[in-house]
Design a protein around this motif. Sequence first.
Motif, short mmCIF file in Angstrom:
data_model
loop_
_atom_site.label_atom_id
_atom_site.label_comp_id
_atom_site.label_asym_id
_atom_site.label_seq_id
_atom_site.Cartn_x
_atom_site.Cartn_y
_atom_site.Cartn_z
N GLY A 132 0.79 -1.24 0.00
CA GLY A 132 0.00 0.00 0.00
C GLY A 132 0.82 1.28 0.00
O GLY A 132 1.75 1.46 -0.79
N ILE A 133 0.48 2.16 0.92
CA ILE A 133 1.12 3.48 1.01
C ILE A 133 2.61 3.32 1.33
O ILE A 133 3.46 4.00 0.74
CB ILE A 133 0.41 4.34 2.09
CG1 ILE A 133 -1.02 4.67 1.65
CG2 ILE A 133 1.20 5.62 2.37
CD1 ILE A 133 -1.89 5.32 2.73
N GLY A 134 2.93 2.41 2.24
CA GLY A 134 4.33 2.22 2.65
C GLY A 134 5.20 1.78 1.49
O GLY A 134 6.33 2.25 1.31
N ARG A 135 4.68 0.87 0.67
CA ARG A 135 5.43 0.38 -0.49
C ARG A 135 5.70 1.53 -1.47
O ARG A 135 6.82 1.70 -1.97
CB ARG A 135 4.60 -0.72 -1.18
CG ARG A 135 5.31 -1.43 -2.30
CD ARG A 135 4.37 -2.48 -2.91
NE ARG A 135 5.11 -3.50 -3.61
CZ ARG A 135 5.64 -3.37 -4.82
NH1 ARG A 135 5.48 -2.24 -5.47
NH2 ARG A 135 6.32 -4.35 -5.38
N GLU A 136 4.66 2.30 -1.71
CA GLU A 136 4.80 3.45 -2.63
C GLU A 136 5.83 4.44 -2.09
O GLU A 136 6.63 5.00 -2.85
CB GLU A 136 3.42 4.12 -2.78
CG GLU A 136 3.32 5.12 -3.91
CD GLU A 136 3.50 4.50 -5.28
OE1 GLU A 136 3.04 3.37 -5.52
OE2 GLU A 136 4.14 5.16 -6.15
N CYS A 137 5.83 4.64 -0.78
CA CYS A 137 6.81 5.56 -0.17
C CYS A 137 8.22 4.99 -0.30
O CYS A 137 9.17 5.74 -0.57
CB CYS A 137 6.48 5.80 1.31
SG CYS A 137 4.95 6.73 1.54
N SER A 138 8.38 3.68 -0.12
CA SER A 138 9.70 3.06 -0.27
C SER A 138 10.24 3.33 -1.68
O SER A 138 11.40 3.72 -1.86
CB SER A 138 9.62 1.54 -0.05
OG SER A 138 9.11 1.25 1.22
N LEU A 139 9.39 3.14 -2.67
CA LEU A 139 9.82 3.32 -4.06
C LEU A 139 10.07 4.79 -4.39
O LEU A 139 11.03 5.14 -5.08
CB LEU A 139 8.78 2.73 -5.02
CG LEU A 139 8.66 1.19 -4.96
CD1 LEU A 139 7.41 0.70 -5.68
CD2 LEU A 139 9.92 0.54 -5.55
N THR A 140 9.22 5.65 -3.87
CA THR A 140 9.36 7.08 -4.14
C THR A 140 10.65 7.62 -3.53
O THR A 140 11.39 8.38 -4.18
CB THR A 140 8.14 7.85 -3.58
OG1 THR A 140 6.97 7.36 -4.24
CG2 THR A 140 8.25 9.34 -3.81
#
Length: 246
Positions: free
Chosen positions: A15-23
């Motif tokens: 979710g949000i955490g994964r997207e933040c890791s990639l960003t």
Amino acid sequence: MEERRVAFITGGTTGIGRECSLTLAKEGFDIAINCMKEPEEYTELKSEVEANGVRCFFTKGDVSNFDDAERMVNEVIGYYGRIDVLLNNAGITRDTLLMRMKKEDFESVINVNLVGTFNMTKHVVPYMMKKRYGRIISMASVVGVGGNAGQANYAASKAGIIGFTKSLAKELGSRNILVNAIAPGYIKTAMTDVLPDKVKESIKEQIPLRELGEAKDVANLVKFLSSEDSSYITGQVIHVDGGMLM
Ligand SMILES: NC(=O)c1ccc[n+]([C@@H]2O[C@H](COP(=O)([O-])OP(=O)(O)OC[C@H]3O[C@@H](n4cnc5c(N)ncnc54)[C@H](O)[C@@H]3O)[C@@H](O)[C@H]2O)c1
């Protein structure tokens, strides 16, 4: 060569955490991700992060467990030698009306969302204080500001995160550690996928922008709060909610 900054993301595999890791990987941070399964389960995410020319380290553990939190922080420090950004993102829901809410429903949500945020922050801050640099960003929710029927446990945990954030901003400002919270509205992730379509439609009607948000919308704010562009911002709760709560 200047050392890369390190961002540590709890619940960073979905979710949000994964997207933040990639960003943040795209922004040039080395990434540490707290996960709940064995690190081998996340080879795809690891490659996606590393495709940005940065490193990716996983540490398995339960944020609600004080000793796990300490061990995970020590593992990340052992691997990278520093933590510049802590993103307290791990969170759960156990939604039900108070009449039906069990003691365990209340306690488990408080333990993961609020105590977990305390546990991780408590162990990361000494390293940030030594460096006189740090960014602590915690995932609250608009529900922690406005309340929501059926989410007394979740709203209490997120309101707690807001009080925690403001207090720490006051404690740690003089050490150049900035502490902020993000209050997402309804964002399309596994957490909101469970909502019936009818409920989603009625939610959209309460949102001026008429859409649920994307994980990317939250990750973009995390990117800003992790960057030097936000160096005069602390103790704030920033909504990412399409205008739902003003
Ligand atoms: N999706 C939304 O609409 C929304 C709205 C407001 C706030 N939030 C918050 O954003 C954060 C991320 O939620 P999401 O929507 O991406 O959902 P998600 O379920 O995909 O992410 C939650 C993550 O937390 C992890 N986690 C759960 N318990 C944990 C524990 N004890 N220890 C370590 N990790 C644990 C899970 O493994 C998962 O990776 C949560 O804090 C949530 O409350 C989400």
